[in-house]
Every structure is written in C-alpha cells, then in structure tokens.
Design an enzyme around this catalytic site. Structure first.
Site, PDB file in Angstrom:
ATOM      1  N   GLU A   1       5.521   9.535  -5.630  1.00 16.66           N
ATOM      2  CA  GLU A   1       4.599   8.747  -6.446  1.00 16.66           C
ATOM      3  C   GLU A   1       3.244   9.439  -6.540  1.00 16.66           C
ATOM      4  O   GLU A   1       2.707   9.930  -5.546  1.00 16.66           O
ATOM      5  CB  GLU A   1       4.417   7.355  -5.831  1.00 16.66           C
ATOM      6  CG  GLU A   1       3.494   6.451  -6.622  1.00 16.66           C
ATOM      7  CD  GLU A   1       3.307   5.085  -5.966  1.00 16.66           C
ATOM      8  OE1 GLU A   1       2.857   4.150  -6.655  1.00 16.66           O
ATOM      9  OE2 GLU A   1       3.615   4.962  -4.758  1.00 16.66           O
TER      10      GLU A   1
ATOM     11  N   CYS B   1       1.903  -0.789  -8.950  1.00 16.14           N
ATOM     12  CA  CYS B   1       2.961  -0.304  -8.064  1.00 16.14           C
ATOM     13  C   CYS B   1       4.287  -0.141  -8.791  1.00 16.14           C
ATOM     14  O   CYS B   1       5.181   0.532  -8.291  1.00 16.14           O
ATOM     15  CB  CYS B   1       3.126  -1.234  -6.870  1.00 16.14           C
ATOM     16  SG  CYS B   1       3.310  -2.975  -7.320  1.00 16.14           S
TER      17      CYS B   1
ATOM     18  N   GLY C   1       1.689   2.275   5.337  1.00 17.80           N
ATOM     19  CA  GLY C   1       2.649   1.232   5.654  1.00 17.80           C
ATOM     20  C   GLY C   1       3.603   1.636   6.762  1.00 17.80           C
ATOM     21  O   GLY C   1       3.950   0.826   7.630  1.00 17.80           O
TER      22      GLY C   1
ATOM     23  N   GLY D   1       0.821  -1.209   0.000  1.00 20.48           N
ATOM     24  CA  GLY D   1       0.000   0.000   0.000  1.00 20.48           C
ATOM     25  C   GLY D   1       0.847   1.247   0.000  1.00 20.48           C
ATOM     26  O   GLY D   1       1.959   1.267  -0.537  1.00 20.48           O
TER      27      GLY D   1
ATOM     28  N   GLU E   1       5.493  -3.296   1.324  1.00 22.73           N
ATOM     29  CA  GLU E   1       5.784  -2.667   0.030  1.00 22.73           C
ATOM     30  C   GLU E   1       5.026  -1.347   0.029  1.00 22.73           C
ATOM     31  O   GLU E   1       3.796  -1.336   0.065  1.00 22.73           O
ATOM     32  CB  GLU E   1       5.315  -3.566  -1.118  1.00 22.73           C
ATOM     33  CG  GLU E   1       5.540  -2.955  -2.483  1.00 22.73           C
ATOM     34  CD  GLU E   1       4.686  -3.614  -3.546  1.00 22.73           C
ATOM     35  OE1 GLU E   1       4.109  -2.878  -4.375  1.00 22.73           O
ATOM     36  OE2 GLU E   1       4.568  -4.846  -3.550  1.00 22.73           O
TER      37      GLU E   1
END
Length: 507
Positions: free
Chosen positions: A375, A282, A226, A221, A245
């Site tokens: 991101e 991802c 995370g 996520g 991750e």
C-alpha cells in the site's frame, strides 16, 4: 517529571497551531484505565447505555460547526467531507443505541432440558457479556468516524465496555473536543464521565495495551504500527483480543468485456475513487488489473485525462507527504514501470495525483517489483496490464488479504452464467472481506450487512469494524447449566422480563 507537549498542527502549512495536552505518563494511563474499569457497573444498564449513545450523537450534532472547524484545521479534509463524516459518526451512535434496545446482539439461546435424549440434555441458557475496558487506537484519516466518537468507541460502549482512546497525533484538538462532548453526554444520562477517556502519546499507547485491566483493543492504521500492538497484546501474561485494521491494496479487475463495453466510464470512476480524500481512504483501489489492447488503452486514456485534471491536495501530515513522495519515487524507478501521470510532490505542502503502470509479467518476476504490492498511502494507484485471465489470476495470487476487491464486468458477465466472471468472484472471495461489482470500494456503508475487514494483513481478526455486528468484538458468550431461575441474569429468566429476542429449543 518532564512532560512532552502535544501540539495541534496545520497540515496546510506544517506550523503548530496550539498546545492541546501533554503525553500521558504511565501513572496517568493507569488512572484512566482504573477509572474506566470502575465505570463498568453503571454502564451495565442497557437503557442508560442507549440513552447515553443518543445523547452523545445529539451533542455532536449541536456542536457540528465547532467540531468540523477543529477537524478541518488539523486534517485539511475540508468542510464538505467532514460534514458527511460527522453525519456518519452520529448515525453510528444512534444505530448502536437502537441495537442495544433491540437486544439481538446478546444472541440469547435457550435449550430446555430433555432427559429422553441420549445423552440427556440439561437445561442450558446462553447469552453474551461485555469483556471489560476496551482500548481504542484512533485513525489518522477519519478524525471522527474512526477516532474518539467513532465506530470502535460506539460499538464498545453499546456492548457495555468503557473505553480509553489513544488519540491520533494528527488531530489532538478534535479528539479532546469530541471526548468532552461524549463525557458530557455520559454525565447527562447518569453515567460517570470516565466511561470514555482520552490519552495522548506513543509510549502511552504501549502502556495502554499492556495494562492488565484492558480486556480488548481496536485499531485502525498501518501494518507496522498495528502489528506492533497486536504482538504486544499477544505477549501479555493474559493475551487479549486485538481487532486491527492494518492495510489493504483493494485490487480491481477490469475484464476485457467490461473494457470494451464502458472503458471511459471505468477510467473516470477509477480516478474519482483513487483521489477521494486525497487518496487517504483505507479502501482506495491501489492495484488495478486492466487488459492489454485498445480497449484497455481507452480505460487508461480516460484515467490519464481525469488524473491530469486533478488539483494537488494536502495530506494529513508532512510525514505522510514525505513517505508518499519517497514511495512513489521508489516504485517509479523500477525497470518497466511508467508514470503516464506522475504522482508525487505538488508543492511544498501538497501532493499531485497520478498512476504508475507495469506489465503483469514484470510483477510476476517478484524481487524488487514486490514493492508494487504494498500500500502507498495517498493519491496513486498501480495499473497492471495483463494478457489474459490466467495472467490476471496469477497476479491476484500474489496478494495477501484485503479489505475489498472490485470487479468491473460487462452486462453479459453479470448474468451469472458459469464462466470467467464466476471464477473471478471465487478467487477474490478468498482475498477480501467485501466484494464489489461494477462500483468502487471507497465509501463503506454503515449497514447491518456490512463487513469491513478481511484476511491478514487487512485485519487481525475475522470481525468487522463497521456495521451492526461490530459490537460482537467486545462480547463473550456465557452458558448457564441447570441454574435456578431466580439466580439467572434477568436477560435469561423464564418470564423474559426485558422482552428480549431469544432462540428456544425444546418444550
């Protein structure tokens, strides 16, 4: 006690479809974990575990139409994509069943006693044992392969660890359906249904990571979510491994020679990778270094054409859509940032694909431009135009850890002679867990040699969440010194009754 309903929502309309469950209370989390803990004994039988994993795969395949329909209704990912994802999911389950049968994951090593050595070596026998109950936090963008029946669950069960899954709120109905199939497979193979459980709710997820009987956790996520769970895992009275991750830009470097040789091919391939799954992978390439000049212009020209022809798509939920639109707007407002194809809102429930472009010198200024190195989940990438390899290397030096890094090289550069391409390979190896040459990072093969992870913040550990070695996350080694054969676990006895592979040193 007030209960909070868990709704299945149609991302194409934003409307509630049905109430699926209620959020788990602390007591219900405790009951799920304790029931899972009690199931460790039956799950210890490797033959039964392998049969269970194969039965789960078979039941998922039998229910494929129903599973795909449920997942599409909650994610808008489409039957084509979800059919492939289900095949990947059942393939993972069968692959881990094969791994259990083979036994190599136990990493059995035997050092025979040798009193002639200085110092003398005692008899040592070593293998790996399961950690215990594993908490799995399901991903939004893969409702099957990284959720209830996904790789974290499959690898943990293969290791002999019962699993409690915290379902993702974007696909609760799919999660419940898949859990029912896995639990049915467990019963059919003689295991307690409680080897797999599902809970719902944000607070329930925190209760789960803090439960004293949870021995490890897997997460896919956001960095923010995370990291909160990672910190909670570390803050426990007994800290536990947290395999998360979290996020990745997945940089791409297009060399001048590659741009000169096949600009159009690179531009088209990049567009396909950026828009695959509406940019919700991802490993989507989120930062692309393209050389300045006419050849680089040919790359961006083809990218402009391909993205301009891409139809708007639906993101997994409206919160993600709002974050995407806001994130693109913030980035596009920076001085020196252009949008040849403007990404953002494509309608009330959709988003349009596009890309932003900026010169490397702006990015190297830092400050407000640092947001371009974060991101942005959705169909957008940032194209950085660089003057020379030194400038490209400086941009790469700004990056944290990534799941992947991709190099687009010319035919001559792939021949392996010392030079700029070899230097680039060396630099990106320090940044990422998977290096791709003349391909695209989207599409992570489930294979024994795969590594899906990377330096922080791509992941919180050095392990992989995809491929056969993912099972190693849920095991710990134990060495037995000078233990009589009759008292050893069957896996380590001299006669090797289970016929397991082992490495033996000494007479």
């Amino acid at each position: 006690m007030t209960t909070t309903p868990v709704w299945s929502v149609d991302p194409r309309t934003g409307k509630q479809r049905e109430q699926v469950a209620v959020e788990a209370t602390p007591r219900e989390v405790d009951e799920a974990v304790r029931a899972a803990h009690a199931a460790r004994g039956p799950l210890a039988d490797a033959t039964v575990r392998a049969a269970f994993l194969r039965a789960a795969a078979a039941l998922l395949d039998e229910a494929a139409a129903h599973v795909i329909e449920a997942a599409d209704a909650e994610t808008a990912l489409g039957p084509g994509r979800l059919t492939g994802e289900l095949a990947r999911t059942t393939g993972q389950l069968r692959a881990f069943a094969d791994a259990v049968d083979a036994g190599a994951y136990l990493d059995i090593r035997i050092d025979r006693a040798d009193p002639s050595l200085s110092p003398p070596r005692p008899e040592l026998r070593r293998y790996k044992v399961p950690l215990g109950v594993v908490a799995v936090y399901a991903a939004s963008n893969f409702p099957l392969a990284f959720s209830v029946p996904g790789g974290d669950t499959a690898s943990a069960l293969a290791a002999g660890c019962p699993v409690v899954v915290k379902a993702h709120p974007d696909h609760p109905a799919t999660s419940e359906l898949c859990a029912s199939l896995l639990r049915r497979a467990a019963v059919l193979t003689g295991l307690p249904a409680e080897v797999v459980s599902v809970i719902h709710g944000f607070d329930a997820g925190l209760e789960l990571i803090r439960h004293p009987l949870v021995a490890a956790a897997g997460f896919t996520g956001s960095i923010r979510g995370g990291r909160a769970l990672f910190d909670a895992a570390a803050a426990r009275p007994v800290p536990i491994p947290f395999h998360g991750e979290l996020g990745s830009l997945n940089p791409v470097v297009v060399t001048p020679a590659a741009a000169a040789e096949r600009a159009e091919e690179i531009g088209t391939g990049l567009a396909g990778s950026v828009t695959l799954g509406v940019g919700q992978f991802c490993v989507k390439p989120g930062l692309v270094l393209v050389p300045e000049g006419a050849d680089g212009d040919r790359v961006t020209g083809e990218l402009t054409k391909a993205l301009g022809e891409t139809e708007p798509g639906v993101l997994l939920d409206h919160r993600m859509r709002e974050n995407f639109v806001a994130g693109v707007r913030e980035r596009a407002a920076l001085p020196g940032v252009d949008a040849p194809v403007t990404p953002g809102s494509g309608g009330e429930h959709t988003v349009g694909a596009g890309y932003l472009t900026v010169r490397a010198e702006h990015l190297l200024e830092g400050g407000a431009y640092e947001v371009l190195l974060e991101e942005c989940f959705g169909p957008v990438t940032v194209v950085v135009r660089y003057a020379d390899q030194g400038e490209a290397g400086a941009v790469l030096g700004l990056l944290g850890g990534n799941l992947s890094a991709t190099l687009q090289l010319s035919a001559a550069e792939t021949e392996g002679a010392p030079g700029p391409a070899a230097e680039l390979i060396g630099q990106v190896t320090g940044l990422a867990g998977r290096i791709v040459v003349n391909g695209w990072p989207t599409g992570v093969a489930v294979a024994p040699a795969q590594h899906h992870g990377g330096p922080y913040p791509a992941a919180t550990s050095h392990s992989t969440s995809v491929g056969g070695t993912a099972i190693e996350r849920w095991l710990r080694p134990v060495a037995y010194q000078s233990v009589p054969d009759a008292l050893l676990p069957a896996e380590l006895r001299e006669a090797n009754p289970l016929k397991l592979p082992r490495q033996v040193t000494g007479g």
